[in-house]
Design a protein around this motif. Structure first.
Motif, PDB file in Angstrom:
ATOM      1  N   TYR A  36       0.850  -1.197   0.000  1.00  0.00           N
ATOM      2  CA  TYR A  36       0.000   0.000   0.000  1.00  0.00           C
ATOM      3  C   TYR A  36       0.882   1.242   0.000  1.00  0.00           C
ATOM      4  N   CYS A  37       0.561   2.193  -0.874  1.00  0.00           N
ATOM      5  CA  CYS A  37       1.290   3.448  -0.942  1.00  0.00           C
ATOM      6  C   CYS A  37       0.423   4.555  -0.351  1.00  0.00           C
ATOM      7  N   PRO A  38       0.882   5.207   0.730  1.00  0.00           N
ATOM      8  CA  PRO A  38       0.097   6.287   1.330  1.00  0.00           C
ATOM      9  C   PRO A  38       0.065   7.551   0.473  1.00  0.00           C
ATOM     10  N   LYS A  39       0.995   7.668  -0.461  1.00  0.00           N
ATOM     11  CA  LYS A  39       1.042   8.860  -1.313  1.00  0.00           C
ATOM     12  C   LYS A  39      -0.003   8.800  -2.433  1.00  0.00           C
ATOM     13  N   CYS A  40      -0.029   7.699  -3.195  1.00  0.00           N
ATOM     14  CA  CYS A  40      -0.987   7.594  -4.312  1.00  0.00           C
ATOM     15  C   CYS A  40      -2.217   6.768  -3.953  1.00  0.00           C
ATOM     16  N   LYS A  41      -2.265   6.222  -2.730  1.00  0.00           N
ATOM     17  CA  LYS A  41      -3.426   5.487  -2.209  1.00  0.00           C
ATOM     18  C   LYS A  41      -3.788   4.255  -3.047  1.00  0.00           C
ATOM     19  N   ARG A  42      -2.779   3.564  -3.554  1.00  0.00           N
ATOM     20  CA  ARG A  42      -3.020   2.359  -4.363  1.00  0.00           C
ATOM     21  C   ARG A  42      -2.402   1.152  -3.676  1.00  0.00           C
TER      22      ARG A  42
END
Length: 61
Positions: A36-42
């Motif tokens: 999970y990427c907190p920056k791009c929310k993917r």
């Protein structure tokens, strides 16, 4: 056991390149790991072996 120095690093997002909250050591093995990427929310499924990241080929259900 505390004398050994192991290399470790943060896993970057394969989509945006941002740093994620996942850190791996050189002996870590991840198969079909939902990153999970907190920056791009993917969420992207990855495989990590010997500090090398590859996108997983299995489709999401």
């Amino acid at each position: 056991m505390g004398d050994r120095k192991t290399e470790s690093g943060w896993v970057p997002c394969p989509v945006c390149g941002g740093r994620t909250h996942t850190k791996v050591c050189e002996d870590t093995v991840l198969i079909n790991f939902p990153l999970y990427c907190p920056k791009c929310k993917r969420v992207t499924r990855i495989n990590v072996v010997q500090m090398k990241m590859v996108l997983s080929k299995e489709p999401d259900a």
